[in-house]
Each structure stands twice: as C-alpha cells, then as structure tokens.
Design an enzyme around this catalytic site. Structure first.
Site, mmCIF file in Angstrom:
data_model
loop_
_atom_site.group_PDB
_atom_site.id
_atom_site.type_symbol
_atom_site.label_atom_id
_atom_site.label_comp_id
_atom_site.label_asym_id
_atom_site.label_seq_id
_atom_site.Cartn_x
_atom_site.Cartn_y
_atom_site.Cartn_z
ATOM 1 N N CYS A 39 -36.177 -9.010 -74.207
ATOM 2 C CA CYS A 39 -37.544 -9.016 -73.156
ATOM 3 C C CYS A 39 -38.482 -7.671 -72.679
ATOM 4 C CB CYS A 39 -37.205 -9.375 -71.526
ATOM 5 S SG CYS A 39 -36.306 -7.566 -71.299
ATOM 6 N N GLN A 40 -38.294 -6.570 -73.707
ATOM 7 C CA GLN A 40 -39.070 -6.027 -74.049
ATOM 8 C C GLN A 40 -40.457 -5.652 -74.562
ATOM 9 O OE1 GLN A 40 -36.705 -5.820 -75.089
ATOM 10 N NE2 GLN A 40 -34.887 -3.884 -74.840
#
Length: 348
Positions: free
Chosen positions: A76-77
C-alpha cells in the site's frame, strides 16, 4: 470455504479469515521475515516466500463442493497519502494489484476480497480502483466496496482500510459497524510488562492481571508473552518524552530541545505522539516515522503492545529483527477487522 492469501504479510487477514471459519490453505509473501511469521503461526497453511509474478496457481486443493475465496492487499505504500513521492504512474509497485487480478482470473474463486489503504481512493490513485472494479465485474463478480474503521469492530485503534468484496453467486455486502463501546489503549495493554527504553528481552511474565475482556481474550491462559522489544532511542530523544501529555505530540516539547529540526512546525502530528490511554490508539504504522509513545512510560511502544493494538493475540509470535517485527505489525490488517469482513462472507 477454502482461502488463498496473496501479499499475506505477517498474516493478519489470514488469522481473521480463520476466525470466521475459512480454511486458509496457502499464503504467498515476498518478504522473508513476514513469510516466516505466517509459517510459524499458521502451521496448517502452506506459506510460500516469493514474488507473486513468478509463482503458479494454488494446486489441487479444491473439491467439487468447496467454495474458494482469494484475498489480499498489494503493497500500500504507493497509495498512501503520507507517501506522495511514490504515488505516480512511474512507480511499478502501483501496479502489483494486476498480479492479484491475474490470480483471480486463473483460479476462478467464488469470492474475492481486495484490501488497501483509503488513500487509494484519492484523485491520483482512483483510476486504479476503477480498473480493479472493472476487471472483477468482467470476471463475473458482483461487488461491494467501502472504507471500514477497525475501531468499530473491537480493535483498540482507529485504523481505516478500504475493501472490495466480490461474489459470483450472491450479492455481497460489507459488515455494519457494531454499536459497541470502543476499546481503549489502557484496556488493550495495561496488563503487559513494564519496560524500559531499549528493552531487548523477548519473552517475559505479564506485568499484572488482565482486567478488561479484551486483554483477557488476547492473553488467554498464557503466563508469559513474547515480542517485548522496544527501540533503543537516544537519551536526547527520550529526554523529550516527559514534556508530552497523553494525546500530545512534538508541539508540547520546548523549542530549545527541537533545534535539530530545521522547522519543527513542519513535523506531522504523529511525531512524538503519546497515546491517550482512555481512547483507541491512532494508527499504528511505521515506528520511526510515527514515534508513538507509551501512555505512561517514557519510551516507544513494544512490538507486543503494538500487536495488541492491532488485535493480534499473544500466542501470535513475530520473527526477525526488532525493526522487521515492527514493520510486520505496522503493515498488518487487524485480525478482528478481517474477521468481520470474512464473517459477512461465511454467513452468506
């Protein structure tokens, strides 16, 4: 119902799925420490460390009458609102969701659960969500999607996650937040051992009897717990902690002690944030960026305390260096939140 966990991390979604009655047969995770953690805690699940792009299907696990759910959250970064430098289309990690979709297409599950940070709904990332939904509908799935706050499902932390749930054979739905008293930080961690800055003894006896129902549930019948590790911060950093009240942050530290910052006013609210013991925690994330402080002790959170705030029970052990353990806990989907999502599926 059988389960396949892609981008499994340390296994928060797998644990929640198991609590809801899903038989998780396979988990795939690229990072070596997270893969070892899920293997240690899910002995009946085949945990594969590797790149999803180079791994084949799930094998012959299904029988004619068994339903299959494929679930996971690609890294998800790239979608995080706190990671603006990586949100552009030039970042290849923004497109790992396509590997997830390839598996869904190849294995033709009955259900699919896609999870990610709410930042994926922001303007720059919204086209990715539209692509995912379009592909799943083309594969025959009816969809439900939305953002859920873990605190509404018994987790002692305000942590919002975006979910897409798809079903081939029925109309899916997300769980409805329960009308419950929110679980506070104190209720979650006050029975854990008293620790010092830099504590490095992994397994210890509990500090005191568990009082809350939440702590009793997380603790079970155990007399000792693991992962009682705390970052060893410098004396100068620790000296700042005493100025910060519960719920406070860097802004409570005298200016004379913040001169190493070019402009302290640019610090985000998670810097030197001391948790309020009477409320759910703020988001447990990157330990070094957030710098969360224990409500009453002048130190950072231990790995076990953070795991409690994520709703991992105390029998769940994290492996690797302290930094890798912190990363695994900070990246996890809270198991109680995952349980709520999968319970909605198993009931259907």
């Amino acid at each position: 119902m059988l389960g396949l966990d892609l981008f499994s991390g340390a296994g928060g979604m797998s644990l929640g799925a198991r609590w809801a009655g899903v038989d998780v047969k396979l988990a795939i995770e690229m990072h070596h420490a997270a893969a070892r953690t899920i293997a240690k805690n899910h002995p009946d699940c085949l945990a594969i460390q590797g790149d999803l792009q180079h791994i084949g299907g799930i094998g012959n696990y299904r029988t004619r009458n068994e339903e299959l759910v494929i679930f996971g959250g690609p890294p998800c970064q790239a979608f995080s609102t706190s990671n603006q430098r990586n949100r552009g289309p030039e970042n290849a990690r923004n497109f790992l969701f396509r590997e997830f979709l390839k598996f869904v297409q190849a294995e033709a599950p009955d259900w699919v659960v896609f999870e990610n940070v709410p930042g994926i709904l922001e303007k720059g990332s919204r086209p990715y969500v539209l692509e995912i939904e379009k592909k799943l509908r083309a594969l025959g799935f009816k969809l439900a999607s939305g953002v859920l706050d873990a605190a509404d499902f018994g987790v002692p932390q305000h942590r919002k996650r975006f979910f897409i749930v798809g079903s081939r054979n029925s109309t899916p739905d997300l769980p409805t937040p329960r009308r419950i008293k929110l679980t506070s930080v104190n209720e979650a961690i006050e029975d854990l051992p008293t620790l010092a800055n830099g504590a490095d003894e992994c397994t210890l006896a509990y500090g005191r009897p568990a009082k809350s129902q939440y702590a009793k549930k997380m603790r079970g019948k155990r007399e000792r717990c693991s992962n009682n590790l705390v970052s060893d911060n410098s004396k100068f950093v620790v000296s700042r902690y005493k100025y910060i009240p519960q719920g406070g942050n860097w802004s409570d530290i005298p200016n004379r002690m913040m001169k190493n910052y070019a402009d302290p006013t640019r610090c985000h609210t998670g810097i030197y944030h001391r948790l309020n013991g009477d409320e759910p925690s703020v988001v447990i994330g990157n330990f070094r960026k957030n710098m969360l402080i224990h409500p009453t002790q002048d130190r950072g959170l231990s790995v076990r305390e953070a795991a409690r705030l994520q709703s991992f029970p105390d029998w769940y052990e994290f492996v690797g260096t302290i930094g890798l353990q912190q990363q695994q806990v900070g990246n996890a989907v809270p198991p109680l939140l995952a349980k709520a999502v999968f319970s909605q599926i198993t009931r259907a």
